[in-house]
Design an enzyme around this catalytic site. Structure first.
Site, short mmCIF file in Angstrom:
data_model
loop_
_atom_site.label_atom_id
_atom_site.label_comp_id
_atom_site.label_asym_id
_atom_site.label_seq_id
_atom_site.Cartn_x
_atom_site.Cartn_y
_atom_site.Cartn_z
N ASP A 13 4.25 -5.00 -64.39
CA ASP A 13 3.24 -6.05 -64.53
C ASP A 13 3.28 -6.92 -63.27
OD1 ASP A 13 1.30 -7.77 -65.67
OD2 ASP A 13 2.79 -9.01 -66.67
N SER A 14 2.26 -7.77 -63.13
CA SER A 14 2.26 -8.71 -62.00
C SER A 14 3.35 -9.76 -62.19
CB SER A 14 0.89 -9.39 -61.89
OG SER A 14 0.60 -10.08 -63.10
N TYR A 45 -2.66 -11.28 -60.10
CA TYR A 45 -3.54 -10.14 -59.81
C TYR A 45 -5.01 -10.47 -60.06
CZ TYR A 45 0.03 -6.49 -59.16
OH TYR A 45 1.05 -5.70 -58.68
N GLY A 46 -5.27 -11.35 -61.02
CA GLY A 46 -6.66 -11.62 -61.43
C GLY A 46 -7.53 -12.18 -60.33
N CYS A 77 -0.28 -4.34 -67.81
CA CYS A 77 -1.12 -5.36 -67.17
C CYS A 77 -2.56 -4.87 -67.26
CB CYS A 77 -0.69 -5.50 -65.70
SG CYS A 77 -1.79 -6.50 -64.68
N ASN A 78 -3.41 -5.63 -67.92
CA ASN A 78 -4.81 -5.21 -68.09
C ASN A 78 -5.53 -5.10 -66.75
OD1 ASN A 78 -5.85 -5.30 -71.17
ND2 ASN A 78 -4.21 -6.78 -70.89
N THR A 79 -5.30 -6.07 -65.86
CA THR A 79 -6.01 -6.08 -64.58
C THR A 79 -5.65 -4.83 -63.77
OG1 THR A 79 -5.95 -8.51 -64.56
CG2 THR A 79 -6.47 -7.42 -62.49
N CYS A 191 -5.11 -9.84 -71.53
CA CYS A 191 -4.12 -9.98 -70.45
C CYS A 191 -2.79 -10.07 -71.17
CB CYS A 191 -4.38 -11.26 -69.65
SG CYS A 191 -3.02 -11.69 -68.52
N HIS A 193 -0.15 -11.46 -70.45
CA HIS A 193 0.45 -12.80 -70.41
C HIS A 193 0.00 -13.66 -71.60
CE1 HIS A 193 1.58 -12.14 -66.14
NE2 HIS A 193 2.37 -13.18 -66.29
#
Length: 267
Positions: A13-14, A45-46, A77-79, A191, A193
């Protein structure tokens, strides 16, 4: 060929959002060796461009796979998933599990037919989200809002710092203030997070709104893909690895210990 029992699952993940995926995975696979990788040098990342992430994520995952030899990698991580998943699968020769917004289960849950999708700015503008909405939420209204402040808020909360209530209020208002937004009855936390702030978001959204994320589904997918493989007889201490960032040191080990991590490395 079956992987060795000590071959880990790599979570990427970020930042620390992927812990919300690691938690339910550990519940299903309690003795699985874990490597948790956070790209602190690249966070958030977004706010990065698609081209930047499409290059950065496969290159970094390639280094991590070479170093830790995992049996499977999870882009928690979705992004990163919505932008780089295809690039990563093309570059690496091992099973890759991605994270996609939970629009399908949200569409099943919604009674009003109005769904909110809360993600990073990069995730909510992806054609991938259009595609999921068209395939699984046809005839429903899908409203989206990108909230970079929630990533920062979630990281702060995990470090034991207070979360700014204005950030939470702005994120929910970003959905509810849109045309038709007052009818939202399900919000997709798109996300990894954001579930770290589920209590705060739920309080702001109100009791008539259901929050949903994809972590349990991802954990079940990991368990299915590794079914029949050998694992250590007892839980082994996990490792967290962070890319070096001048202004963002790794969190205290106590933050990660509940997830079975007992050592931190930087690369």
């Amino acid at each position: 060929m079956n992987p060795a029992p000590d071959a880990p699952i790599l979570f990427f993940d970020s930042g620390l959002g992927g812990l919300t995926v690691l938690g339910p995975t550990r519940a299903l696979l309690p003795t699985a060796p874990i490597v948790y990788a956070a790209d602190y040098a690249g966070l958030p990342y977004g706010q990065k461009s698609e081209a930047e992430l499409a290059a950065r994520v496969p290159a970094l995952l390639g280094r991590l796979v070479e170093r830790y030899q995992p049996r499977l990698a999870v882009i928690a991580c979705n992004t990163a998933s919505t932008i780089a998943l295809a690039h990563v699968r093309a570059a690496l020769d091992l099973p890759i599990v991605g994270t996609v917004p939970a629009i399908k289960p949200a569409a099943t849950l919604s009674k009003t037919g109005v769904i909110g999708v809360l993600g990073t700015e990069a995730t909510v503008r992806q054609p991938y989200v259009d595609d999921l909405s068209a395939r699984f939420a046809g005839g429903k209204t899908v409203l989206r809002h990108g909230s970079p402040g929630l990533v920062t808020g979630a990281e702060a909360k995990l470090r034991g710092e207070p979360v700014d209530p204005a950030v939470i209020a702005r994120a929910i208002a970003g959905l509810s203030d849109q045309a038709g937004g007052d009818a939202i009855d399900v919000i997709v936390l798109a996300c990894t997070h954001f579930p770290l702030l589920a209590d705060e978001l739920q309080a702001a959204a109100g009791p008539t709104v259901t929050l949903i994320d994809g972590a349990d589904g991802i954990a079940r997918r990991i368990a299915a893909l590794t079914q029949g493989q050998s694992w250590p007889p007892f839980p082994t201490p996990g490792v967290a690895v962070f890319t070096r960032s001048i202004d963002r040191p790794p969190p205290p080990l106590a933050t990660l210990a509940p997830y079975g991590i007992d050592r931190i490395e930087t690369i």
